[in-house]
Design a protein around this motif. Sequence first.
Motif, PDB file in Angstrom:
ATOM      1  N   ALA A  72      -4.844   7.493  16.596  1.00  0.00           N
ATOM      2  CA  ALA A  72      -3.685   7.795  17.444  1.00  0.00           C
ATOM      3  C   ALA A  72      -2.488   6.933  17.030  1.00  0.00           C
ATOM      4  O   ALA A  72      -1.353   7.406  16.982  1.00  0.00           O
ATOM      5  CB  ALA A  72      -4.034   7.564  18.913  1.00  0.00           C
ATOM      6  N   LYS A  73      -2.747   5.686  16.695  1.00  0.00           N
ATOM      7  CA  LYS A  73      -1.648   4.812  16.272  1.00  0.00           C
ATOM      8  C   LYS A  73      -1.021   5.289  14.966  1.00  0.00           C
ATOM      9  O   LYS A  73       0.184   5.179  14.767  1.00  0.00           O
ATOM     10  CB  LYS A  73      -2.146   3.379  16.104  1.00  0.00           C
ATOM     11  N   LEU A  74      -1.861   5.833  14.077  1.00  0.00           N
ATOM     12  CA  LEU A  74      -1.326   6.390  12.829  1.00  0.00           C
ATOM     13  C   LEU A  74      -0.373   7.545  13.141  1.00  0.00           C
ATOM     14  O   LEU A  74       0.708   7.646  12.565  1.00  0.00           O
ATOM     15  CB  LEU A  74      -2.462   6.880  11.931  1.00  0.00           C
ATOM     16  N   LEU A  75      -0.787   8.398  14.075  1.00  0.00           N
ATOM     17  CA  LEU A  75       0.055   9.543  14.442  1.00  0.00           C
ATOM     18  C   LEU A  75       1.345   9.065  15.104  1.00  0.00           C
ATOM     19  O   LEU A  75       2.418   9.648  14.922  1.00  0.00           O
ATOM     20  CB  LEU A  75      -0.704  10.489  15.380  1.00  0.00           C
ATOM     21  N   ASP A  76       1.235   8.003  15.876  1.00  0.00           N
ATOM     22  CA  ASP A  76       2.391   7.380  16.513  1.00  0.00           C
ATOM     23  C   ASP A  76       3.364   6.875  15.437  1.00  0.00           C
ATOM     24  O   ASP A  76       4.560   7.198  15.438  1.00  0.00           O
ATOM     25  CB  ASP A  76       1.865   6.238  17.403  1.00  0.00           C
ATOM     26  N   ALA A  77       2.825   6.128  14.478  1.00  0.00           N
ATOM     27  CA  ALA A  77       3.653   5.575  13.400  1.00  0.00           C
ATOM     28  C   ALA A  77       4.269   6.690  12.550  1.00  0.00           C
ATOM     29  O   ALA A  77       5.390   6.566  12.052  1.00  0.00           O
ATOM     30  CB  ALA A  77       2.814   4.654  12.516  1.00  0.00           C
ATOM     31  N   PHE A  78       3.534   7.779  12.424  1.00  0.00           N
ATOM     32  CA  PHE A  78       4.012   8.927  11.644  1.00  0.00           C
ATOM     33  C   PHE A  78       5.247   9.547  12.311  1.00  0.00           C
ATOM     34  O   PHE A  78       6.051  10.197  11.665  1.00  0.00           O
ATOM     35  CB  PHE A  78       2.884   9.956  11.531  1.00  0.00           C
ATOM     36  N   GLY A  79       5.365   9.322  13.626  1.00  0.00           N
ATOM     37  CA  GLY A  79       6.566   9.777  14.321  1.00  0.00           C
ATOM     38  C   GLY A  79       6.360  10.870  15.346  1.00  0.00           C
ATOM     39  O   GLY A  79       7.322  11.441  15.851  1.00  0.00           O
ATOM     40  N   LYS A  80       5.087  11.171  15.668  1.00  0.00           N
ATOM     41  CA  LYS A  80       4.853  12.193  16.688  1.00  0.00           C
ATOM     42  C   LYS A  80       5.384  11.679  18.033  1.00  0.00           C
ATOM     43  O   LYS A  80       5.189  10.513  18.384  1.00  0.00           O
ATOM     44  CB  LYS A  80       3.350  12.497  16.805  1.00  0.00           C
TER      45      LYS A  80
ATOM     46  N   ARG B 251       0.088  14.636   3.894  1.00  0.00           N
ATOM     47  CA  ARG B 251      -1.182  14.459   3.175  1.00  0.00           C
ATOM     48  C   ARG B 251      -1.569  12.989   3.111  1.00  0.00           C
ATOM     49  O   ARG B 251      -2.737  12.639   3.207  1.00  0.00           O
ATOM     50  CB  ARG B 251      -1.084  15.077   1.786  1.00  0.00           C
ATOM     51  N   ALA B 252      -0.553  12.133   2.996  1.00  0.00           N
ATOM     52  CA  ALA B 252      -0.822  10.685   3.033  1.00  0.00           C
ATOM     53  C   ALA B 252      -1.384  10.321   4.409  1.00  0.00           C
ATOM     54  O   ALA B 252      -2.330   9.538   4.520  1.00  0.00           O
ATOM     55  CB  ALA B 252       0.451   9.901   2.746  1.00  0.00           C
ATOM     56  N   LEU B 253      -0.811  10.920   5.447  1.00  0.00           N
ATOM     57  CA  LEU B 253      -1.308  10.681   6.809  1.00  0.00           C
ATOM     58  C   LEU B 253      -2.782  11.058   6.928  1.00  0.00           C
ATOM     59  O   LEU B 253      -3.602  10.284   7.434  1.00  0.00           O
ATOM     60  CB  LEU B 253      -0.482  11.484   7.830  1.00  0.00           C
ATOM     61  N   ALA B 254      -3.122  12.249   6.425  1.00  0.00           N
ATOM     62  CA  ALA B 254      -4.507  12.724   6.515  1.00  0.00           C
ATOM     63  C   ALA B 254      -5.458  11.783   5.762  1.00  0.00           C
ATOM     64  O   ALA B 254      -6.548  11.474   6.251  1.00  0.00           O
ATOM     65  CB  ALA B 254      -4.611  14.150   5.968  1.00  0.00           C
ATOM     66  N   ARG B 255      -5.025  11.304   4.598  1.00  0.00           N
ATOM     67  CA  ARG B 255      -5.856  10.368   3.832  1.00  0.00           C
ATOM     68  C   ARG B 255      -6.063   9.074   4.602  1.00  0.00           C
ATOM     69  O   ARG B 255      -7.169   8.540   4.677  1.00  0.00           O
ATOM     70  CB  ARG B 255      -5.183  10.037   2.487  1.00  0.00           C
ATOM     71  N   LEU B 256      -4.982   8.553   5.183  1.00  0.00           N
ATOM     72  CA  LEU B 256      -5.065   7.305   5.947  1.00  0.00           C
ATOM     73  C   LEU B 256      -5.993   7.458   7.145  1.00  0.00           C
ATOM     74  O   LEU B 256      -6.778   6.567   7.455  1.00  0.00           O
ATOM     75  CB  LEU B 256      -3.671   6.873   6.419  1.00  0.00           C
TER      76      LEU B 256
ATOM     77  N   MET C 215       0.841  -1.197   0.000  1.00  0.00           N
ATOM     78  CA  MET C 215       0.000   0.000   0.000  1.00  0.00           C
ATOM     79  C   MET C 215       0.879   1.251   0.000  1.00  0.00           C
ATOM     80  O   MET C 215       1.546   1.556   0.982  1.00  0.00           O
ATOM     81  CB  MET C 215      -0.922  -0.021   1.210  1.00  0.00           C
ATOM     82  N   GLU C 216       0.827   1.928  -1.123  1.00  0.00           N
ATOM     83  CA  GLU C 216       1.748   3.036  -1.349  1.00  0.00           C
ATOM     84  C   GLU C 216       1.525   4.187  -0.350  1.00  0.00           C
ATOM     85  O   GLU C 216       2.463   4.832   0.102  1.00  0.00           O
ATOM     86  CB  GLU C 216       1.554   3.517  -2.788  1.00  0.00           C
ATOM     87  N   LEU C 217       0.244   4.385  -0.027  1.00  0.00           N
ATOM     88  CA  LEU C 217      -0.116   5.475   0.882  1.00  0.00           C
ATOM     89  C   LEU C 217       0.592   5.322   2.233  1.00  0.00           C
ATOM     90  O   LEU C 217       1.083   6.294   2.809  1.00  0.00           O
ATOM     91  CB  LEU C 217      -1.641   5.458   1.075  1.00  0.00           C
ATOM     92  N   VAL C 218       0.651   4.098   2.735  1.00  0.00           N
ATOM     93  CA  VAL C 218       1.302   3.836   4.024  1.00  0.00           C
ATOM     94  C   VAL C 218       2.794   4.153   3.923  1.00  0.00           C
ATOM     95  O   VAL C 218       3.358   4.801   4.820  1.00  0.00           O
ATOM     96  CB  VAL C 218       1.082   2.370   4.470  1.00  0.00           C
ATOM     97  N   ASP C 219       3.425   3.721   2.838  1.00  0.00           N
ATOM     98  CA  ASP C 219       4.855   4.011   2.663  1.00  0.00           C
ATOM     99  C   ASP C 219       5.109   5.508   2.649  1.00  0.00           C
ATOM    100  O   ASP C 219       6.036   5.996   3.293  1.00  0.00           O
ATOM    101  CB  ASP C 219       5.372   3.392   1.351  1.00  0.00           C
ATOM    102  N   ARG C 220       4.251   6.210   1.935  1.00  0.00           N
ATOM    103  CA  ARG C 220       4.427   7.674   1.866  1.00  0.00           C
ATOM    104  C   ARG C 220       4.256   8.302   3.242  1.00  0.00           C
ATOM    105  O   ARG C 220       5.005   9.191   3.638  1.00  0.00           O
ATOM    106  CB  ARG C 220       3.425   8.274   0.867  1.00  0.00           C
ATOM    107  N   MET C 221       3.272   7.816   3.982  1.00  0.00           N
ATOM    108  CA  MET C 221       3.045   8.339   5.333  1.00  0.00           C
ATOM    109  C   MET C 221       4.271   8.079   6.210  1.00  0.00           C
ATOM    110  O   MET C 221       4.749   8.964   6.913  1.00  0.00           O
ATOM    111  CB  MET C 221       1.794   7.687   5.935  1.00  0.00           C
ATOM    112  N   LEU C 222       4.796   6.861   6.150  1.00  0.00           N
ATOM    113  CA  LEU C 222       5.940   6.504   6.991  1.00  0.00           C
ATOM    114  C   LEU C 222       7.188   7.305   6.618  1.00  0.00           C
ATOM    115  O   LEU C 222       8.089   7.487   7.425  1.00  0.00           O
ATOM    116  CB  LEU C 222       6.217   4.997   6.908  1.00  0.00           C
ATOM    117  N   GLU C 223       7.191   7.805   5.383  1.00  0.00           N
ATOM    118  CA  GLU C 223       8.311   8.660   4.968  1.00  0.00           C
ATOM    119  C   GLU C 223       8.081  10.119   5.357  1.00  0.00           C
ATOM    120  O   GLU C 223       8.902  10.974   5.061  1.00  0.00           O
ATOM    121  CB  GLU C 223       8.509   8.562   3.448  1.00  0.00           C
ATOM    122  N   GLY C 224       6.927  10.398   5.995  1.00  0.00           N
ATOM    123  CA  GLY C 224       6.711  11.747   6.503  1.00  0.00           C
ATOM    124  C   GLY C 224       5.757  12.604   5.678  1.00  0.00           C
ATOM    125  O   GLY C 224       5.692  13.816   5.886  1.00  0.00           O
TER     126      GLY C 224
END
Length: 324
Positions: free
Chosen positions: A128-136, A13-18, A1-10
């Motif tokens: 919250a877990k998404l924000l955690d994974a995003f690196g907050k 907008r990918a984060l917001a979509r997820l 899932m490309e969106l997740v990879d993009r989110m994990l790279e910071g």
Amino acid sequence: MELVDRMLEGDERALARLITLVERDTPEAPEIMRRICHRTGRAYWIGVTGPPGRGKSTLVDKLTAVARGRGQTVGIIAVDPTSPFSGGAVLGDRIRMQQHYLDSDVFIRSMATRGSLGGLPRTARRVAKLLDAFGKDILILETVGVGQTELDIIESADTTVVVLYPGGGDSIQTMKAGLMEIADIFVVNKADRPGADQVVAEIESMLSLNSKDSHWQVTVLTAEALNNVGIEELYGEIGKHREALESSGNLARQRREQLRKELVRSIEQGVSESLARLMASDEKLMALSDRVVKGEVDPYSTAIDILRDRTLLRDWLARLEKEG
Ligand SMILES: Nc1nc2c(ncn2[C@@H]2O[C@H](COP(=O)(O)OP(=O)(O)OP(=O)(O)O)[C@@H](O)[C@H]2O)c(=O)[nH]1
Ligand SMILES: [Mg+2]
């Protein structure tokens, strides 16, 4: 899932979509959660709750400023039970947290309770877990402590701050709303108004009666969020609670327990959704339900009979499987 990879790279907008996909419980949501799982567990979760209008959002805003001052990145999830749609919540919180809306190291998401069919604790935890994974570094969950839904959200927090104010009979309200049991730290906000000391004394006297954790003495602080008074102290106290949790091994234990509960709740959710489908489509169940409704048999003993009938259960499982 490309969106997740993009989110994990910071990619924000990918984060917001997820977040939107996860919030809406879309078919993609389980796969998203599976993929980010190994990237979670790093952020520290602070829950801020209390009756309406005590100054929680103002406090969150000021706490965020302290965290930012220390170089920490922050994710905020504000759950607004009164707003009929999240737009309302966003608007209100935008005003209170406006200084951070321009800060790219602060991510703010408002969620509305109404219309979420009780699924909010689940989705808030996933967001919250998404924000955690995003690196907050720090996650702040703001909810109004009025009902079980809100208490369930706060259950995910590592440190729970309960916000009260003077003059509202808050110590009694706190007991009734079940906030006494969940608080790690109390803050009597709006201490610029008369009566704060009395609320502090009342809460302290109630605290001496029950202690949640032998490694942590629940404290009662005062603050004036509006005037930025007592915020550093509160942040320091949250830090102390974190240290106590870490050194006693309770942080890991608490998080394991949260994960176990999350598993159980997720299974329950799946089972009850399947059951709802069966109740609306299976002839045997509909016939039984008819008899219950007519008063021919009682609901409780009928349910027990159904659960004991293994052939019935096997039939239903086979059917659910066929339907997907
Ligand atoms: N006098 C005084 N007012 C404050 C203080 N902190 C916040 N307020 C005011 O109290 C009102 C409510 O503040 P919020 O931060 O929205 O409170 P809240 O608990 O988030 O409210 P809900 O999310 O609606 O439950 C606002 O008008 C704030 O300006 C304070 O320390 N002193
Ligand atoms: Mg608020």
